[in-house]
Motif scaffolding. Sequence first.
Motif, PDB file in Angstrom:
ATOM      1  N   ASP A 142      -9.604  13.329  -6.146  1.00 29.57           N
ATOM      2  CA  ASP A 142     -10.658  14.072  -6.841  1.00 29.57           C
ATOM      3  C   ASP A 142     -10.110  15.248  -7.639  1.00 29.57           C
ATOM      4  OD1 ASP A 142     -12.491  12.351  -5.766  1.00 29.57           O
ATOM      5  OD2 ASP A 142     -13.096  13.689  -4.133  1.00 29.57           O
ATOM      6  N   ASP A 143      -9.009  15.844  -7.154  1.00 25.18           N
ATOM      7  CA  ASP A 143      -8.438  17.003  -7.839  1.00 25.18           C
ATOM      8  C   ASP A 143      -7.220  16.638  -8.680  1.00 25.18           C
ATOM      9  OD1 ASP A 143      -6.951  16.376  -5.630  1.00 25.18           O
ATOM     10  OD2 ASP A 143      -6.799  18.416  -4.849  1.00 25.18           O
ATOM     11  N   GLY A 144      -7.101  15.352  -9.038  1.00 23.66           N
ATOM     12  CA  GLY A 144      -6.041  14.944  -9.950  1.00 23.66           C
ATOM     13  C   GLY A 144      -5.020  14.027  -9.307  1.00 23.66           C
ATOM     14  N   PRO A 145      -4.047  13.561 -10.096  1.00 24.57           N
ATOM     15  CA  PRO A 145      -3.027  12.638  -9.580  1.00 24.57           C
ATOM     16  C   PRO A 145      -2.059  13.336  -8.634  1.00 24.57           C
ATOM     17  CG  PRO A 145      -2.532  13.259 -11.842  1.00 24.57           C
ATOM     18  CD  PRO A 145      -3.883  13.829 -11.541  1.00 24.57           C
ATOM     19  N   THR A 146      -1.573  12.580  -7.651  1.00 27.49           N
ATOM     20  CA  THR A 146      -0.577  13.121  -6.728  1.00 27.49           C
ATOM     21  C   THR A 146       0.824  12.871  -7.276  1.00 27.49           C
ATOM     22  OG1 THR A 146      -0.411  11.064  -5.456  1.00 27.49           O
ATOM     23  CG2 THR A 146      -2.087  12.660  -4.768  1.00 27.49           C
ATOM     24  N   ALA A 147       1.744  13.726  -6.893  1.00 27.15           N
ATOM     25  CA  ALA A 147       3.145  13.536  -7.255  1.00 27.15           C
ATOM     26  C   ALA A 147       3.733  12.413  -6.398  1.00 27.15           C
ATOM     27  CB  ALA A 147       3.916  14.829  -7.039  1.00 27.15           C
ATOM     28  N   PRO A 148       4.836  11.819  -6.828  1.00 26.32           N
ATOM     29  CA  PRO A 148       5.471  10.768  -6.027  1.00 26.32           C
ATOM     30  C   PRO A 148       5.821  11.248  -4.618  1.00 26.32           C
ATOM     31  CG  PRO A 148       6.393  10.798  -8.231  1.00 26.32           C
ATOM     32  CD  PRO A 148       5.515  12.013  -8.124  1.00 26.32           C
ATOM     33  N   THR A 149       5.721  10.337  -3.660  1.00 24.19           N
ATOM     34  CA  THR A 149       6.054  10.634  -2.269  1.00 24.19           C
ATOM     35  C   THR A 149       7.085   9.617  -1.778  1.00 24.19           C
ATOM     36  OG1 THR A 149       4.263   9.233  -1.439  1.00 24.19           O
ATOM     37  CG2 THR A 149       3.745  11.550  -1.828  1.00 24.19           C
ATOM     38  N   TYR A 150       7.540   9.820  -0.559  1.00 23.21           N
ATOM     39  CA  TYR A 150       8.451   8.853   0.065  1.00 23.21           C
ATOM     40  C   TYR A 150       7.895   8.541   1.447  1.00 23.21           C
ATOM     41  CZ  TYR A 150      12.524   6.836   2.346  1.00 23.21           C
ATOM     42  OH  TYR A 150      13.365   6.003   3.046  1.00 23.21           O
ATOM     43  N   SER A 151       7.565   7.271   1.697  1.00 23.37           N
ATOM     44  CA  SER A 151       6.957   6.902   2.972  1.00 23.37           C
ATOM     45  C   SER A 151       7.713   5.759   3.632  1.00 23.37           C
ATOM     46  CB  SER A 151       5.492   6.513   2.775  1.00 23.37           C
ATOM     47  OG  SER A 151       5.366   5.473   1.831  1.00 23.37           O
ATOM     48  N   VAL A 152       7.677   5.762   4.972  1.00 23.60           N
ATOM     49  CA  VAL A 152       8.358   4.747   5.779  1.00 23.60           C
ATOM     50  C   VAL A 152       7.392   4.264   6.853  1.00 23.60           C
ATOM     51  CG1 VAL A 152      10.262   4.291   7.373  1.00 23.60           C
ATOM     52  CG2 VAL A 152      10.620   5.795   5.404  1.00 23.60           C
ATOM     53  N   LEU A 153       7.277   2.951   6.998  1.00 21.43           N
ATOM     54  CA  LEU A 153       6.472   2.380   8.075  1.00 21.43           C
ATOM     55  C   LEU A 153       7.299   2.402   9.356  1.00 21.43           C
ATOM     56  CD1 LEU A 153       3.878   0.946   8.977  1.00 21.43           C
ATOM     57  CD2 LEU A 153       4.945  -1.217   8.290  1.00 21.43           C
ATOM     58  N   VAL A 154       6.833   3.158  10.351  1.00 26.34           N
ATOM     59  CA  VAL A 154       7.576   3.328  11.600  1.00 26.34           C
ATOM     60  C   VAL A 154       7.261   2.210  12.583  1.00 26.34           C
ATOM     61  CG1 VAL A 154       7.980   4.857  13.576  1.00 26.34           C
ATOM     62  CG2 VAL A 154       7.652   5.828  11.287  1.00 26.34           C
ATOM     63  N   SER A 155       5.967   1.902  12.751  1.00 31.09           N
ATOM     64  CA  SER A 155       5.571   0.862  13.704  1.00 31.09           C
ATOM     65  C   SER A 155       4.135   0.434  13.434  1.00 31.09           C
ATOM     66  CB  SER A 155       5.697   1.365  15.150  1.00 31.09           C
ATOM     67  OG  SER A 155       4.801   2.440  15.381  1.00 31.09           O
ATOM     68  N   THR A 156       3.761  -0.710  14.012  1.00 30.02           N
ATOM     69  CA  THR A 156       2.380  -1.190  13.925  1.00 30.02           C
ATOM     70  C   THR A 156       1.968  -1.774  15.273  1.00 30.02           C
ATOM     71  OG1 THR A 156       3.075  -3.382  13.165  1.00 30.02           O
ATOM     72  CG2 THR A 156       2.538  -1.750  11.469  1.00 30.02           C
ATOM     73  N   SER A 157       0.661  -1.768  15.520  1.00 31.89           N
ATOM     74  CA  SER A 157       0.090  -2.460  16.674  1.00 31.89           C
ATOM     75  C   SER A 157      -1.053  -3.320  16.148  1.00 31.89           C
ATOM     76  CB  SER A 157      -0.416  -1.453  17.710  1.00 31.89           C
ATOM     77  OG  SER A 157      -1.541  -0.755  17.206  1.00 31.89           O
ATOM     78  N   GLU A 178       0.830  -1.209   0.000  1.00 32.36           N
ATOM     79  CA  GLU A 178       0.000   0.000   0.000  1.00 32.36           C
ATOM     80  C   GLU A 178       0.865   1.260   0.000  1.00 32.36           C
ATOM     81  OE1 GLU A 178      -2.582  -3.174   1.941  1.00 32.36           O
ATOM     82  OE2 GLU A 178      -0.500  -2.496   2.156  1.00 32.36           O
ATOM     83  N   LEU A 179       1.958   1.236   0.765  1.00 33.02           N
ATOM     84  CA  LEU A 179       2.848   2.396   0.790  1.00 33.02           C
ATOM     85  C   LEU A 179       3.528   2.600  -0.560  1.00 33.02           C
ATOM     86  CD1 LEU A 179       4.503   2.099   4.323  1.00 33.02           C
ATOM     87  CD2 LEU A 179       2.632   3.591   3.605  1.00 33.02           C
ATOM     88  N   ALA A 180       3.877   1.505  -1.215  1.00 28.18           N
ATOM     89  CA  ALA A 180       4.477   1.610  -2.549  1.00 28.18           C
ATOM     90  C   ALA A 180       3.487   2.227  -3.533  1.00 28.18           C
ATOM     91  CB  ALA A 180       4.926   0.233  -3.027  1.00 28.18           C
TER      92      ALA A 180
END
Length: 240
Positions: free
Chosen positions: A157-172, A146-148
């Motif tokens: 709704d207002d168009g495509p987003t530019a590329p981002t960079y995301s990191v999974l920090v933690s989960t519960s 999902e992050l990829a």
Amino acid sequence: MMRINKFLARSGVASRRQAELLVEQGRVKLNGQIIRELGVRVDETKDIVELDGKQVSPAMGAIYLMLNKPPGYLVSSKDPHHDNLVTALLGEYRGKVFPVGRLDYETAGLLLFTNDGELAFRLSHPRFGVKKTYEVVLAGNIGKNELAELDKGIILDDGPTAPTYSVLVSTSKTTSVVRITLHEGRKRQVRRMFEKIGFPVIHLKRIEFGGLKLNNLKEGKFIKLTPSDIMKLRKQVGLA
């Protein structure tokens, strides 16, 4: 001589973009006459400019602040329908500076204020691609796939987003914490992106803007930027 919107921005009453709106709304007078043309030029040595009936002085000393905004505050200088205005947290600087961009009512974190209209305009304009990093608490367990998907860009709704960079920090068992960096600044963009892929945002906090970090700044408190902080921002947008 300079254009009226640049004069207003340099005087610290609004960013350049906001100044254009003030002129178009008929709230600005030049030598006693309401003006609505953005091309009007001002001689700051002799012309008298008024905003909402009050004279605007030529540029004062530049002010640069960083606030750790709490949730539940509106990013606005004036709003008769809200008591919790973020400017109430600025002490002696209230009314002397304006926000650089926006954070929505429930979003917390790093928010810059200045009376430097040109810098504020460039930091907020998508053309300059200033990086913003958020820490996001999500409902549910988000995965790498999902992050990829987010990082490649998705359709809103207002168009495509530019590329981002995301990191999974933690989960519960029921939540995930993600840090995401983006160059855009659309309205409620981070919330809408995660909701689009099925992960509602529980808490959202901006932790970095243009390379500046909150570090240990307490919620509801502000500091003055250092000369090196200011230079870092100016270099990113071609002002140094």
